[in-house]
Design an enzyme around this catalytic site. Structure first.
Site, PDB file in Angstrom:
ATOM      1  N   LYS A 145       3.855   9.267   8.866  1.00  0.00           N
ATOM      2  CA  LYS A 145       3.593   8.700  10.186  1.00  0.00           C
ATOM      3  C   LYS A 145       4.553   9.221  11.271  1.00  0.00           C
ATOM      4  CE  LYS A 145       0.755   5.046   8.391  1.00  0.00           C
ATOM      5  NZ  LYS A 145       0.906   4.512   7.063  1.00  0.00           N
TER       6      LYS A 145
ATOM      7  N   ASP B 239       9.301   2.691   0.053  1.00  0.00           N
ATOM      8  CA  ASP B 239       8.277   3.402   0.812  1.00  0.00           C
ATOM      9  C   ASP B 239       8.460   3.025   2.282  1.00  0.00           C
ATOM     10  OD1 ASP B 239       6.008   4.368   2.035  1.00  0.00           O
ATOM     11  OD2 ASP B 239       4.611   3.586   0.529  1.00  0.00           O
TER      12      ASP B 239
ATOM     13  N   TYR C  48       0.856  -1.190   0.000  1.00  0.00           N
ATOM     14  CA  TYR C  48       0.000   0.000   0.000  1.00  0.00           C
ATOM     15  C   TYR C  48       0.890   1.237   0.000  1.00  0.00           C
ATOM     16  CZ  TYR C  48      -3.485   3.414   1.609  1.00  0.00           C
ATOM     17  OH  TYR C  48      -4.313   4.496   1.733  1.00  0.00           O
TER      18      TYR C  48
END
Ligand SMILES: *Cc1c(COP(=O)(O)O)cnc(C)c1O
Length: 459
Positions: A295, A263, A168
């Site tokens: 995050k 990522d 994702y």
């Protein structure tokens, strides 16, 4: 996640009747808030997984958090194993972070002009992660991956992107494609509203399959701008790269003149002080060309970033021809939260996270084994999750073979016993520096009942 609905393949799961465990809940204040929310917001939530659709029941509306604990609208307190999907690595309402934010707030909220905080945050990122020579700050992980892909295409003059099923990268149109398991098939959109033309340039391959990657480069030599991968897949549950996978990706991409984008929106600054790169590339002698973050670097406020080789980053406006911008990029409040969080993430914190993760993994495994529930606990550093399946899980197809019903029962068992797990079987569990012995005790005492509930759900 990440705040998508769950593993991509699950995004259409209907609400369904209340799952076992969800039936006995008594949370009138959360229920009332959810009813209000449903009138004014699609599904009552601002990010799909929060709606509890894959586990059933009423989403808990959170009012406050402190350390390892969060408290819902009905006054129930939970040991939190979500941590806002990663940012709360120091624990909720950490004094140093709150103080940095308050000090920044008192100086004004936003200027739309450069400031010192964003420079200091960029310096901290560059100092920690060797492959990042320059970094650009944005406001979410989605923006980071979207911009990194544009930059890779602008830099190479190529259009195709390789991604892996089950990885994702935020809700970027072109990356909302996981497609089936077919090797080297061109992606079909995973979401309504994403056109085939958008995903036609994206090649989706099975995770952990280097042969498929080499085959894609053989077929599309000179056309692939970049390979993008989660540095360790953690949005289909935790599926670490098999030994040498990331290294092999770097070699395959570089042999063809393509870029490797890792990522690290979830793993960055969480699994080590330099993220997954610190556990993998730094030892194996490979490096990505671009990396994406989010995050943890916002400490709970909206911050993302992408960075890498200076010669590539210098293709960005205002130096180069690749346009990228943001009204609130580098916002002083958000960068203050991120910087205070990163400065708090020192070696002792990572030792604590690793040790706490190991303990919780062992406790969960013991409880599930005692209840006779087939399962697999998988880790990437201190990120971990449990798969309710007997088989190995190295890719998305295997991840999807698990029992979501067993997870739903387990989830509600834990929730009733005061432990807040991710409301989907396809998410990582997050510990924090504030998870102390008392928090671990609560988890330990909740596990046996939840494991028995999972066993019952399996029948
Ligand atoms: C969370 C996540 C994203 C998206 O970040 P948002 O801030 O939710 O847009 C991208 N990639 C990975 C690996 C993630 O875990």
């Amino acid at each position: 996640m990440t705040q998508r609905s769950s593993a991509p393949g699950e995004s259409t799961t209907p609400a369904g009747p209340a799952t076992p465990g969800a039936g006995v809940e008594h949370v009138p204040a959360s229920a009332a808030l959810f009813a209000r929310a449903l009138k004014v917001t699609p599904g009552g939530v601002n990010s799909p997984v929060r709606a509890f659709r894959s586990v059933g029941g009423t989403p808990r509306f959170m009012m406050s958090g402190s350390g390892a604990r969060i408290t819902d609208a009905d006054g129930n307190s939970y040991v939190d194993l979500v941590g806002s999907w990663g940012p709360m690595i120091l624990g909720h309402a950490h004094p140093a972070v709150l103080e940095a934010v308050s000090a920044a707030v008192s100086r004004g909220l936003s200027f739309g002009a450069p400031g010192e905080g964003e420079v200091a945050l960029a310096e901290e990122i560059v100092a920690r992660v060797a492959p990042v020579q320059q970094v650009r700050l944005v406001s979410s992980g989605t923006e980071a991956t979207m911009s990194a892909i544009r930059l890779a295409r602008g830099f190479t003059g190529r259009s195709k992107i390789v991604k892996f099923a089950g990885c994702y990268h935020g809700h970027v149109d072109a990356l909302l494609a996981s497609a089936g398991s077919g090797v080297a098939t061109f992606a079909l959109p995973d979401s309504a509203g994403v056109t085939k033309a958008t995903t036609a340039e994206v090649i989706v391959l099975p995770y952990n399959d280097l042969a498929a990657v080499r085959d894609a480069f053989a077929r599309h030599g000179g056309e692939i701008a970049a390979v993008i991968t989660e540095a360790a897949a953690a949005n289909m549950g935790v599926v670490p790269p098999v030994d040498g996978f990331n290294h092999g990706l770097a070699e395959a991409a570089h042999a063809d003149g393509a870029l490797l984008i890792t990522d690290e929106v979830m793993t960055g600054f969480r699994v080590s002080r330099s993220g997954m790169y610190g556990l993998d590339g730094a030892h194996q002698g490979w490096a990505p060309d671009l990396m994406t973050f989010g995050k943890v670097i916002g400490g709970g406020l909206p911050v993302g970033a992408f960075g890498g080789r200076a010669d590539i980053m210098n293709h960005l406006a205002p130096v180069g021809p690749v346009y990228q911008a943001g009204t609130l990029s580098g916002n002083p409040i958000a960068t203050a939260a991120g910087l205070a969080t990163l400065r708090g993430c020192q070696d002792s914190v990572y030792r604590h996270l690793d040790e706490t993760a190991r303990i919780v993994v062992d406790l969960a495994s013991e409880a599930l084994t005692a209840a006779g529930v087939p399962h697999r606990l998988q880790r990437a550093g201190n990120l971990f999750s449990v798969f309710f399946t007997g088989g190995v899980v190295t890719n998305y197809d295997q991840a999807r073979a698990q029992s979501s019903a067993a997870y739903a029962a387990f989830f509600h068992g834990m929730l009733e016993a005061g432990v807040y797990l991710p409301p989907s079987a396809f998410e990582a569990w997050f510990v924090s520096a504030a998870h102390d012995d008392e928090a671990v005790e609560r988890i330990a005492s909740a596990l046996p009942g939840a494991a028995r509930a999972a066993a019952e759900a399996l029948g």
